[in-house]
Design an enzyme around this catalytic site. Structure first.
Site, PDB file in Angstrom:
ATOM      1  N   GLU A   1     -24.042 -13.723 -13.310  1.00 42.12           N
ATOM      2  CA  GLU A   1     -24.631 -13.628 -11.973  1.00 42.12           C
ATOM      3  C   GLU A   1     -23.985 -12.509 -11.153  1.00 42.12           C
ATOM      4  OE1 GLU A   1     -21.777 -17.252 -11.978  1.00 42.12           O
ATOM      5  OE2 GLU A   1     -23.187 -16.248 -13.338  1.00 42.12           O
TER       6      GLU A   1
ATOM      7  N   TYR B   1      -2.909   0.506 -11.631  1.00 44.40           N
ATOM      8  CA  TYR B   1      -1.793   1.419 -11.886  1.00 44.40           C
ATOM      9  C   TYR B   1      -0.453   0.701 -11.902  1.00 44.40           C
ATOM     10  CZ  TYR B   1      -1.384   1.493  -6.738  1.00 44.40           C
ATOM     11  OH  TYR B   1      -1.250   1.140  -5.416  1.00 44.40           O
TER      12      TYR B   1
ATOM     13  N   SER C   1       0.816  -1.214   0.000  1.00 44.29           N
ATOM     14  CA  SER C   1       0.000   0.000   0.000  1.00 44.29           C
ATOM     15  C   SER C   1       0.855   1.272   0.000  1.00 44.29           C
ATOM     16  CB  SER C   1      -0.921   0.020   1.218  1.00 44.29           C
ATOM     17  OG  SER C   1      -1.643   1.239   1.270  1.00 44.29           O
TER      18      SER C   1
ATOM     19  N   GLY D   1     -17.194  -6.232  -9.496  1.00 43.91           N
ATOM     20  CA  GLY D   1     -16.819  -6.361  -8.097  1.00 43.91           C
ATOM     21  C   GLY D   1     -17.027  -5.080  -7.314  1.00 43.91           C
ATOM     22  N   GLY D   2     -16.229  -4.914  -6.266  1.00 47.08           N
ATOM     23  CA  GLY D   2     -16.392  -3.768  -5.378  1.00 47.08           C
ATOM     24  C   GLY D   2     -16.146  -2.436  -6.052  1.00 47.08           C
TER      25      GLY D   2
ATOM     26  N   THR E   1      -8.980  -1.194   2.830  1.00 46.30           N
ATOM     27  CA  THR E   1      -8.913  -1.722   1.478  1.00 46.30           C
ATOM     28  C   THR E   1      -9.377  -3.174   1.503  1.00 46.30           C
ATOM     29  OG1 THR E   1      -7.490  -1.926  -0.476  1.00 46.30           O
ATOM     30  CG2 THR E   1      -6.464  -2.354   1.671  1.00 46.30           C
TER      31      THR E   1
ATOM     32  N   LYS F   1     -13.878  -4.005   3.172  1.00 45.20           N
ATOM     33  CA  LYS F   1     -14.766  -2.854   2.997  1.00 45.20           C
ATOM     34  C   LYS F   1     -16.201  -3.122   3.467  1.00 45.20           C
ATOM     35  CE  LYS F   1     -12.032  -0.718  -0.659  1.00 45.20           C
ATOM     36  NZ  LYS F   1     -12.018  -0.120  -2.004  1.00 45.20           N
TER      37      LYS F   1
END
Length: 284
Positions: free
Chosen positions: A159, A222, A20, A133-134, A67, A71
């Site tokens: 789905e 990134y 991170s 996804g998230g 993260t 979440k």
């Protein structure tokens, strides 16, 4: 007279977390804003471990960045939450309030709105999202705030798109499912493309997509940068933004909620760019 510096703490939680860059961004912000006594660290924490960890934090803790994979757990552990976090069903931010309770927010959404607005996205745009996804949930909320006309979600599993429909309904977003086999067609007809899929998944689309040169392409990745799809979009003349832009924008929102002061954005940006460059040189 010696001034007492009150220690204040914040951290990013996730698993894995060693990679991170959030500590780089926040620590640079503290230094530029003159926030003596503030520190920001990484804590490896699985979703199941998050409630106990949060419950054990002392009063010196001002906030947490959350993260993957925590979440949804962050939203569940909060005493109150912002409407956008509730709508999306996930929080990347926990803020300690003066009474000791925790408030959940999702600055990914505001960050994505800022990044896309900066790239020239205007109301009425048609959006295609790769992945379900998230991050796709945040993209739906961003599309709602940007008053986009429609959102087509293209995923490998139909789905997974169905799981987004309640979120879209809550946000009043017109959601259409797109087949992965037709992904290139959807990319080529959208005003805005948001890619939320893992590294390598979208690479084969480079060979079949015909871009709209006046469009916007946002890739949540990134590393590496540019991704093959981002390089293709750049070559076709699209305005392209990256996950690094989102990482900064969402961190700025967290910084201001944690500290209560305006974020020194340029200092935070410079630190992030320098850290990313150093990481790329080390890898290469």
């Amino acid at each position: 007279m010696t001034r007492t510096v009150v220690a204040r703490r914040a951290a990013v939680l996730g698993k894995p977390i060693a990679h991170s860059l959030s500590p780089v961004i926040h620590t640079a912000g503290y230094a530029a804003a003159g926030l003596a006594g503030w520190s920001y660290t990484r804590i490896e924490c699985a979703a199941a471990e998050l409630p106990a960890l949060v419950a054990g934090l002392g009063p010196e803790w001002a906030g947490l960045s959350v993260t993957m994979p925590g979440k949804e757990a962050a939203l569940a552990v909060a005493d109150a939450a912002s409407p956008v976090a509730v709508a999306v069903g996930a929080a990347n931010t926990l803020v300690r309030r003066p009474d000791g309770s925790w408030y959940a927010d999702n600055t990914d959404v505001g960050g994505m709105v800022e990044v896309l607005t900066g790239a020239g996205v205007v109301p009425g745009a048609a959006v295609t999202v790769l992945g379900a996804g998230g991050t796709a949930r945040a993209a739906l909320a961003a599309a709602a705030q940007l008053a986009c006309s429609s959102v087509t979600v293209v995923a490998r599993r139909p789905e997974a798109v169905d799981e987004l429909r309640p979120v879209a309904a809550t946000l009043d977003v017109a959601l259409t499912a797109g087949a992965w086999a037709d992904a290139s067609q959807h990319l080529g007809t959208a005003d805005v493309v948001v890619s939320t899929v893992p590294k390598g998944v979208a690479d084969p689309l480079v060979d079949t997509v015909t871009w709209r040169p006046d469009g916007v392409f946002f890739d949540a990745l990134y590393d590496p940068w540019p991704t093959p799809l981002a390089a293709s979009a750049l070559g076709a003349g699209l305005r392209v933004v990256s996950g690094l832009d989102l990482l900064l924008a969402q961190a700025v929102g967290q910084f201001e909620q944690f500290t209560g002061v305006a974020a020194p954005v340029e200092a935070m940006r410079e630190a992030l760019v320098a850290a990313r460059r150093a990481t790329s040189l080390a890898d290469g």
